[in-house]
Design a protein around this motif. Sequence first.
Motif, PDB file in Angstrom:
ATOM      1  N   ALA A  71       4.866   4.976   3.520  1.00 52.17           N
ATOM      2  CA  ALA A  71       4.464   6.392   3.977  1.00 52.17           C
ATOM      3  C   ALA A  71       5.216   7.467   2.924  1.00 52.17           C
ATOM      4  O   ALA A  71       4.430   8.405   2.732  1.00 52.17           O
ATOM      5  CB  ALA A  71       5.161   6.675   5.262  1.00 52.17           C
ATOM      6  N   GLU A 103       0.783  -1.193   0.027  1.00 50.58           N
ATOM      7  CA  GLU A 103      -0.153  -0.173   0.161  1.00 50.58           C
ATOM      8  C   GLU A 103       0.736   1.205  -0.050  1.00 50.58           C
ATOM      9  O   GLU A 103       1.707   1.443   0.912  1.00 50.58           O
ATOM     10  CB  GLU A 103      -0.951  -0.020   1.400  1.00 50.58           C
ATOM     11  CG  GLU A 103      -1.540   1.536   1.606  1.00 50.58           C
ATOM     12  CD  GLU A 103      -2.458   1.436   2.798  1.00 50.58           C
ATOM     13  OE1 GLU A 103      -3.037   0.303   3.060  1.00 50.58           O
ATOM     14  OE2 GLU A 103      -2.214   2.514   3.501  1.00 50.58           O
ATOM     15  N   LYS A 104       0.505   2.126  -0.685  1.00 48.82           N
ATOM     16  CA  LYS A 104       1.332   3.481  -0.886  1.00 48.82           C
ATOM     17  C   LYS A 104       0.367   4.446  -0.098  1.00 48.82           C
ATOM     18  O   LYS A 104      -0.729   5.047  -0.631  1.00 48.82           O
ATOM     19  CB  LYS A 104       1.737   3.948  -2.092  1.00 48.82           C
ATOM     20  CG  LYS A 104       2.544   3.034  -3.142  1.00 48.82           C
ATOM     21  CD  LYS A 104       3.222   3.732  -4.217  1.00 48.82           C
ATOM     22  CE  LYS A 104       2.269   3.773  -5.297  1.00 48.82           C
ATOM     23  NZ  LYS A 104       2.527   4.327  -6.489  1.00 48.82           N
ATOM     24  N   SER A 105       0.605   4.501   0.982  1.00 52.93           N
ATOM     25  CA  SER A 105      -0.353   5.120   2.057  1.00 52.93           C
ATOM     26  C   SER A 105      -0.484   6.513   1.906  1.00 52.93           C
ATOM     27  O   SER A 105      -1.395   7.219   2.314  1.00 52.93           O
ATOM     28  CB  SER A 105      -0.122   4.940   3.502  1.00 52.93           C
ATOM     29  OG  SER A 105       0.218   3.465   3.799  1.00 52.93           O
ATOM     30  N   ARG A 141       2.946  -1.202   4.244  1.00 52.69           N
ATOM     31  CA  ARG A 141       2.436   0.280   4.045  1.00 52.69           C
ATOM     32  C   ARG A 141       3.734   1.292   3.825  1.00 52.69           C
ATOM     33  O   ARG A 141       4.642   1.448   4.927  1.00 52.69           O
ATOM     34  CB  ARG A 141       1.692   0.695   5.247  1.00 52.69           C
ATOM     35  CG  ARG A 141       0.539  -0.455   5.451  1.00 52.69           C
ATOM     36  CD  ARG A 141      -0.475   0.072   6.458  1.00 52.69           C
ATOM     37  NE  ARG A 141      -1.113   1.401   6.153  1.00 52.69           N
ATOM     38  CZ  ARG A 141      -1.745   1.979   6.827  1.00 52.69           C
ATOM     39  NH1 ARG A 141      -1.818   1.853   8.166  1.00 52.69           N
ATOM     40  NH2 ARG A 141      -2.474   3.194   6.311  1.00 52.69           N
ATOM     41  N   VAL A 199       5.366   2.911   7.020  1.00 47.23           N
ATOM     42  CA  VAL A 199       4.293   3.625   8.048  1.00 47.23           C
ATOM     43  C   VAL A 199       4.873   2.787   9.202  1.00 47.23           C
ATOM     44  O   VAL A 199       4.633   1.427   9.230  1.00 47.23           O
ATOM     45  CB  VAL A 199       2.797   3.456   7.629  1.00 47.23           C
ATOM     46  CG1 VAL A 199       1.872   3.673   8.741  1.00 47.23           C
ATOM     47  CG2 VAL A 199       2.393   4.063   6.379  1.00 47.23           C
ATOM     48  N   ARG A 203      -6.305   4.332   0.303  1.00 44.73           N
ATOM     49  CA  ARG A 203      -6.446   3.796   1.653  1.00 44.73           C
ATOM     50  C   ARG A 203      -7.787   4.391   2.191  1.00 44.73           C
ATOM     51  O   ARG A 203      -8.988   3.803   2.599  1.00 44.73           O
ATOM     52  CB  ARG A 203      -5.327   4.005   2.274  1.00 44.73           C
ATOM     53  CG  ARG A 203      -5.484   3.487   3.800  1.00 44.73           C
ATOM     54  CD  ARG A 203      -5.483   2.197   4.255  1.00 44.73           C
ATOM     55  NE  ARG A 203      -5.926   1.527   5.355  1.00 44.73           N
ATOM     56  CZ  ARG A 203      -5.457   0.701   6.002  1.00 44.73           C
ATOM     57  NH1 ARG A 203      -4.742  -0.237   5.594  1.00 44.73           N
ATOM     58  NH2 ARG A 203      -6.023   0.328   7.397  1.00 44.73           N
ATOM     59  N   LYS A 204      -7.689   5.814   2.214  1.00 46.20           N
ATOM     60  CA  LYS A 204      -8.847   6.563   2.448  1.00 46.20           C
ATOM     61  C   LYS A 204     -10.104   6.160   1.943  1.00 46.20           C
ATOM     62  O   LYS A 204     -11.105   5.750   2.594  1.00 46.20           O
ATOM     63  CB  LYS A 204      -8.474   8.186   2.526  1.00 46.20           C
ATOM     64  CG  LYS A 204      -9.378   8.959   3.153  1.00 46.20           C
ATOM     65  CD  LYS A 204      -8.687  10.402   3.248  1.00 46.20           C
ATOM     66  CE  LYS A 204      -9.826  11.292   3.763  1.00 46.20           C
ATOM     67  NZ  LYS A 204     -10.925  11.438   2.766  1.00 46.20           N
ATOM     68  N   GLU A 256       3.373   1.891  12.902  1.00 44.95           N
ATOM     69  CA  GLU A 256       2.158   1.761  13.449  1.00 44.95           C
ATOM     70  C   GLU A 256       2.209   1.868  15.002  1.00 44.95           C
ATOM     71  O   GLU A 256       1.304   2.096  15.654  1.00 44.95           O
ATOM     72  CB  GLU A 256       1.170   0.703  13.038  1.00 44.95           C
ATOM     73  CG  GLU A 256       1.182   0.641  11.669  1.00 44.95           C
ATOM     74  CD  GLU A 256       0.127   0.086  10.826  1.00 44.95           C
ATOM     75  OE1 GLU A 256      -0.975   0.468  11.434  1.00 44.95           O
ATOM     76  OE2 GLU A 256       0.298  -0.691   9.636  1.00 44.95           O
ATOM     77  N   SER A 281      -3.363  -4.456   4.753  1.00 46.77           N
ATOM     78  CA  SER A 281      -2.099  -4.214   3.750  1.00 46.77           C
ATOM     79  C   SER A 281      -0.799  -4.850   4.423  1.00 46.77           C
ATOM     80  O   SER A 281      -0.479  -4.385   5.521  1.00 46.77           O
ATOM     81  CB  SER A 281      -1.870  -2.726   3.504  1.00 46.77           C
ATOM     82  OG  SER A 281      -3.107  -2.405   2.835  1.00 46.77           O
TER      83      SER A 281
END
Length: 192
Positions: free
Chosen positions: A179, A155-157, A177, A189, A162-163, A191, A174
């Motif tokens: 960032a 995922e390319k956050s 992730r 990312v 994602r949103k 968390e 994912s």
Amino acid sequence: MKVLEDYILEKGTVLPGNVLKVDAFLNHQIDPKLMQEVGAEFAEHYKEKGITKIVTIESSGIAPAVFAGLALNVPVVFARKKKSVTLQDNLYSASVYSYTKKETSEISVSKAFLNDQDTILLIDDFLANGQAALGLLEIAKEAQAQVAGIGIVIEKSFQQGRKLLEETGIDICSLARIASLENETIEFVRED
Ligand code: 5GP
């Protein structure tokens, strides 16, 4: 998923336009051992959800989807990006704009392979702006199937996908992730 992050750092390269090239293990050459671990991770996350079918999109979603299908013991259907002589009628379809190819394609799935009895896990290699996943959601809706989850390998956050998907309330998993890809540096990312 630590092993996946290590692969990305070791073998991935950043191209202009915030594109991550992972041709060495996912998008061109495929690392089956890694894909097996990826599939097992998705299966672990979604094992209690009553998944009856995995749906992905050709071509790069197929490898992780097949290993997830093997681990969950369910069939895997991939949406096609081009019609063929064997796939003309009786289709669910949706339009998808590709971020990397800069073109819109009409994706389709035969009505023979999805219906209102299915509980689907959607899987794709990348989540960027969310267009591929939204196209697959549209197909699931046409088929009146339930969508129990969306599994993404990378995922390319920092992009909007994602949103957009979170707004659907569907359980997203994912495995890596990202960032930021600024200055050709891959940042994940964190968390915690
Ligand atoms: P989206 O529809 O979320 O914008 O993009 C998803 C599709 O675009 C994925 O299926 C993947 O094929 C492609 N894609 C998006 N970003 C990247 C990227 O940074 N690297 C690669 N290799 N593919 C990407």
